[in-house]
Write a protein that holds these residues in place. Structure first.
Motif, short mmCIF file in Angstrom:
data_model
loop_
_atom_site.label_atom_id
_atom_site.label_comp_id
_atom_site.label_asym_id
_atom_site.label_seq_id
_atom_site.Cartn_x
_atom_site.Cartn_y
_atom_site.Cartn_z
N ASN A 594 -5.25 -18.07 -11.24
CA ASN A 594 -4.95 -16.64 -11.24
C ASN A 594 -6.23 -15.82 -11.31
O ASN A 594 -7.20 -16.20 -11.97
N HIS A 622 -2.55 -4.72 -8.52
CA HIS A 622 -1.30 -5.46 -8.48
C HIS A 622 -0.29 -4.69 -7.63
O HIS A 622 -0.50 -3.51 -7.30
N THR A 624 2.20 -3.36 -8.62
CA THR A 624 2.65 -2.23 -9.43
C THR A 624 1.56 -1.19 -9.65
O THR A 624 1.81 -0.17 -10.28
N LYS A 627 -4.59 -2.29 -12.66
CA LYS A 627 -4.39 -2.74 -14.02
C LYS A 627 -5.69 -3.26 -14.57
O LYS A 627 -6.42 -3.98 -13.89
#
Length: 918
Positions: A594, A622, A624, A627
């Motif tokens: 990741n 991301h 969304t 971040k």
């Protein structure tokens, strides 16, 4: 004060009447009156139409005072203003529902207008200092770089300087915090007792300190094994005072106890480099009761730091890995240094083929040459061979890496129909036998014999048994004068050519200390709580480094230092943080590590000799939104070996000269970069431990060429920010011409006359002014390297659907309805870009049309103007002409007219080639 005249021909019915602003006519020539009178004049015979009350209604507020109420009408110039900024148009609305999309677009434009108005108000009410470089302080504080003052190996760092107030011992690891480890080297054993009736022993060693445990590999049926394995225990986490080294016998059911060696931690010596390594000693093993037994174990136990020579190869033991086999888990936890392979461009020039042989004699073959190196495939254009010969003379480019493991495979293909090709012959060329060149010298062409297409044997003896008379004429060489781009050109870390004889001496040393990370976001769950197994990867030039993996820690401490040689200051160091998912992965499965964040540091922004200690936010985009995944603390120092050589580099070309002598196209460079990234990823993934493909692609920005609406908007706003200075100067000069400040305008007139009268002062004045601006900006220079900015990247205002489009796979995996809406949005964006490009082309075509007789009357007018201008310029002194032109441009508003000037009207009437467009 003034009056207006209204001609009778302007009287219209009430339905056609609009408000028209009439300029006030002055009473006399010296009158200072100016302005306009807005009237709505119309003819009507309707008695119901009465005059309106121009006085606004009065409302009483809570304090008893009357206030005026105004109704806000829509701005008539709103559409015109929005047409100038295509990034604020409703085509941005990516919603599937059209109504919601329009509402989002309207809200987006309204918020941007409010922000623009607020910024404009603030800029008018607050004084601002114009600077050439805008620091990253424009973004929120939590996303900004913070300066730290850690205690490193040489002392505390304050303001970029190391204050050695504690008289620490000099060490090469002076950019990291010292960390103490307990090192245990298990060398070998001898005369171990057997544990069963067969007399065989499968020994291995278990090293324990409290809850920390490390296990060596086991040997089969031997009493004198040799391990030569080093274990490292972090001293700050140890909760025991005794080190247990246990020898066990490997068994399928239960391992048997052979013997133990206990070492008191208080008796362990401390070693600090450059001291020599500690000599191992023989220890008699004991039973569980402390009695001496047969057998000896050779050990070396000492306390050291991460600067110890044994640290890179040691098994770093952690509580989370206490139950794992160290020989299995260590490959994922150790720190390693990797070197990417040396890449070469392979240039293949296909000239011709002779004596073709094909099966169907009833048709002429449509032949082409297919060239292949590993998974890189390129084809020439198909040629209709009406004889047994065919001619191409085409160049192909490939990427290959040393050592050369692949062959260049050339095959002659006959295109018999759609999707149906027949191989007429092929040849294998080993790359290690190809000529190399470092310049643009001519490579001699060669003739090669083609093999039977059904023969896949590439042995040299087999190739000599030629079955065909078909020969291929070509040139093949390894171009070493280029720099093979394997990373994004904006963030390149190496610009040297491939050929080593063209390398210049290094200009400095770059030292990087990876201290620690803080406040990392959990990436997975373990034992019911969020955790992360983090490690860092740094890339500069051909050298990649990977720190050890700190298991199960949201605030890991790395404290590892690395060094690179710098050959060009216009290069970028990249540091990435990742979560290791290979730790304790079940069933041998493999998953992608990741991403936690990435940092880029350009070497040219670093001062020589200064130690930069900053905390960098780890920002990741991301689906969304943006971040913050945590912060990474680094210590960086750039030391120059020769300041003069580094200064001279700024006058040298950025890339090797072959990029300018025989340049490659943008499409070629992008295709070759994609191939180079694949080769580097494949080679580094074969190392031990492997540097995985997703790591290499993320560090080299392999997918930066893919479409992104967010990047398009960010680049548009960057372009507008570049011209902000030009716009500001234009606005200031417009205020001078409009006499907003009479003192400034008079001073500009005086300066203009001085410069025209003494033209030799123009360039010195300009350069002196720029020198003073640079001197003024020195006091406001950034005290830290530039970092990723969420506002410049347009990551704080991007719509979720645009992020979903950016993270979509290629080709798209979304449903057809969503793809259709995104395609319509893309068409709208491209349409506005198309319009802008067309407008620019039209202006250039109008310039060409001045003397092209496309418009005969316009050409005659321009020719007469040129003739008159020639006589006027000959008879009038140049300085007088320039002063007259400047005074005319800066004339008083009283002598101005609002309509465009005659030259501009003439230029806009010139024809362009838009009439010829379909």
């Amino acid at each position: 004060m003034g009056k207006v005249h209204i001609t009778g021909t302007s009287f219209v019915p009430h339905s056609d009447a609009v408000v028209f602003h009439y300029p006030l006519e002055k009473r006399h020539m010296l009158s200072r009156v100016k302005g306009e009178l807005g009237l709505k004049v119309f003819i009507t015979d309707n008695p119901a139409i009465r005059f309106s009350n121009p006085i606004p209604q009065m409302e009483t507020n809570s304090h008893g005072r009357k206030e005026r109420t105004f109704h806000h009408l829509p701005n008539p110039n709103f559409q015109q203003q929005q047409s100038q900024f295509p990034s604020q148009q409703p085509y941005m609305a990516p919603m599937v529902n059209q109504t919601q999309g329009q509402q989002y677009a309207y809200d987006d434009m309204r918020n941007q207008n409010q922000n623009q108005n607020q910024n404009q108000f603030q800029s008018q009410s607050q004084p601002k200092v114009a600077r050439m470089y805008s620091a990253s302080s424009s973004q929120p504080f939590e996303y900004s770089i913070k300066e730290t003052s850690p205690y490193l190996g040489g002392g505390q760092v304050i303001g970029g300087r190391v204050v050695n107030s504690h008289n620490r011992r000099a060490s090469t690891y002076d950019l990291v915090e010292p960390m103490q480890f307990l090192f245990v080297r298990v060398v070998k054993a001898q005369d171990l007792p057997t544990m069963d009736l067969t007399g065989s022993l499968d020994p291995y060693v278990e090293v324990r300190i409290g809850n920390y445990k490390g296990i060596t590999q086991h040997f089969s049926k031997t009493s004198n094994p040799e391990w030569n394995t080093v274990f490292a225990f972090s001293k700050e986490k140890m909760q025991a005072s005794v080190l247990d080294v246990v020898v066990k016998d490997k068994d399928m059911i239960k391992d048997d106890f052979v013997g133990i060696v206990r070492v008191n931690l208080h008796d362990i010596p401390t070693r600090v480099p450059p001291d020599s390594p500690l000599a191992p000693e023989w220890y008699r093993i004991e039973d569980k009761n402390g009695e001496k037994k047969k057998g000896e174990l050779m050990l070396a136990v000492w306390i050291g730091t991460q600067a110890d020579e044994a640290f890179p190869d040691a098994f770093l033991l952690d509580a989370a890995m206490s139950n794992a086999d160290s020989s299995v888990s260590s490959m994922f936890l150790r720190s390693k240094v990797y070197h990417s392979p040396r890449l070469w461009y392979v240039r293949v020039n296909i000239i011709e083929v002779q004596d073709l042989v094909w099966a169907e004699k009833t048709r002429f073959p449509e032949v082409y040459v297919k060239a292949q190196i590993n998974n890189q495939v390129t084809r020439t254009r198909p040629v209709q061979a009406r004889t047994v010969n065919a001619l191409w003379n085409e160049d192909m480019m490939f990427v290959a890496a040393e050592p050369f493991e692949d062959h260049l495979i050339l095959s002659i293909e006959d295109r018999m129909g759609p999707g149906k090709d027949e191989c007429l012959g092929k040849v294998y060329i080993p790359l290690n036998q190809v000529d190399r060149r470092a310049d643009d010298r001519m490579i001699h062409s060669t003739w090669v014999n083609l093999q039977d297409p059904d023969d896949n044997n590439i042995d040299e003896k087999k190739k000599r048994k030629d079955k065909f008379a078909t020969k291929l004429h070509l040139r093949v060489c390894l171009d070493g004068g280029y720099h093979v781009l394997d990373e994004s050109t904006q963030y390149s870390s190496d610009l040297r050519p491939t050929a080593k004889q063209l390398w210049k001496p290094s200009i400095g040393i770059l030292e990087l200390g990876i201290l620690n990370a803080s406040a990392l976001q959990p990436m997975k769950t373990r034992h019911g709580k969020g955790t992360v197994d983090s490690y860092c990867v740094a890339k500069y030039g051909q050298k990649w480094v990977r720190t050890r993996t700190v298991v199960d820690n949201l605030a890991p401490r790395f404290n590892e230092q690395y060094t690179w040689e710098v050959y060009d200051p216009s290069t970028v160091l990249t540091v990435g943080v990742f979560d290791n998912v290979q730790v304790q992965l079940e069933n041998g499965n493999s998953k992608n590590d990741n991403r936690i964040g990435k940092i880029r540091i350009r070497i040219s922004t670093l001062e020589t000799g200064r130690v930069y200690t900053h905390s960098y936010p780890l920002l990741v985009l991301h689906p969304t939104g943006v971040k913050k995944m945590g912060e990474l603390h680094l210590a960086i120092r750039f030391s120059s070996t020769s300041m003069m050589n580094m200064m001279m580099l700024y006058s040298k070309p950025l890339l090797p000269k072959m990029h300018y002598i025989r340049p490659l196209t943008v499409v070629q460079l992008e295709m070759l970069r994609h191939q180079a990234v694949g080769i580097v990823a494949a080679r580094l993934s074969r190392a031990e431990p492997p540097l995985r493909r997703e790591i290499v692609e993320y560090m080299t920005d392999a997918n930066s060429h893919l479409w992104s609406m967010r990047r398009s908007k960010a680049n548009f706003f960057r372009l507008m920010a570049v011209f902000n200075g030009v716009f500001a100067v234009n606005k200031w000069f417009g205020e001078v011409c409009l006499w907003k400040n009479r003192i400034t305008t008079v001073l500009v007139h005086i300066l203009f006359v001085m410069l025209v009268s003494f033209p030799e002062l123009i360039l010195p004045t300009v350069f002196l002014y720029m020198f003073l601006i640079g001197l003024w900006n020195y006091w406001f220079r950034a005290q830290y390297p530039p970092h990723m900015n969420i506002k410049i990247s347009y990551a704080d205002g991007v719509h979720p659907d645009e992020l979903d489009e950016e993270f979509d796979s290629f080709p798209s995996s979304r449903n057809p309805e969503m793809v259709r809406h995104r395609y319509d949005r893309l068409r709208s964006v491209a349409g506005r870009i198309q319009s802008v490009v067309g407008d620019i082309a039209s202006q250039g075509e109008r310039l060409q049309g001045l003397l092209s007789w496309r418009d005969p009357r316009a050409t005659v007018i321009f020719m007469v103007f040129c003739l008159v201008a020639a006589f006027v310029l000959y008879a009038t002194p140049f300085q007088v002409l320039v002063i007259g032109t400047g005074f005319y441009v800066m004339r008083h508003p009283r002598f101005r007219h609002r309509l465009p000037s005659a030259p501009l009207n003439f230029f806009r009437r010139l024809p362009a080639r838009t009439d010829s467009m379909l």
